[in-house]
Design a protein around this motif. Structure first.
Motif: not given
Length: 72
Positions: A9-11, A17-20, A62-63
């Motif tokens: 889940t963390q991955d 997050l990177e996509v956003m 998300l962060e």
């Protein structure tokens, strides 16, 4: 990534997050490009800014899930 080669889940959250963040940068570039034109469409500009703000809020949530504040 766990032993079976699947993402935990963390991955998944980190990838999301990177996509956003990338999408947020793209919106920023689009807004800047639109603002530099002589006939900037104010309606479109407003939509992009609202979309960017909503995305920023999603990134922040998300962060918070990934990196919770720990009060010592």
């Amino acid at each position: 990534m766990n032993d079976s080669g699947q993402m935990d889940t963390q991955d998944v959250l980190r990838v999301e997050l990177e996509v956003m963040r990338r999408e947020h940068r793209d919106l920023d570039d689009a807004i800047e490009a639109l603002q530099t034109t002589q006939r900037a469409d104010q309606l479109q500009l407003g939509r992009l800014k609202r979309q960017k703000l909503a995305l920023k809020d999603r990134i922040r949530r998300l962060e918070d899930r990934l990196f919770p504040d720990i009060i010592a």
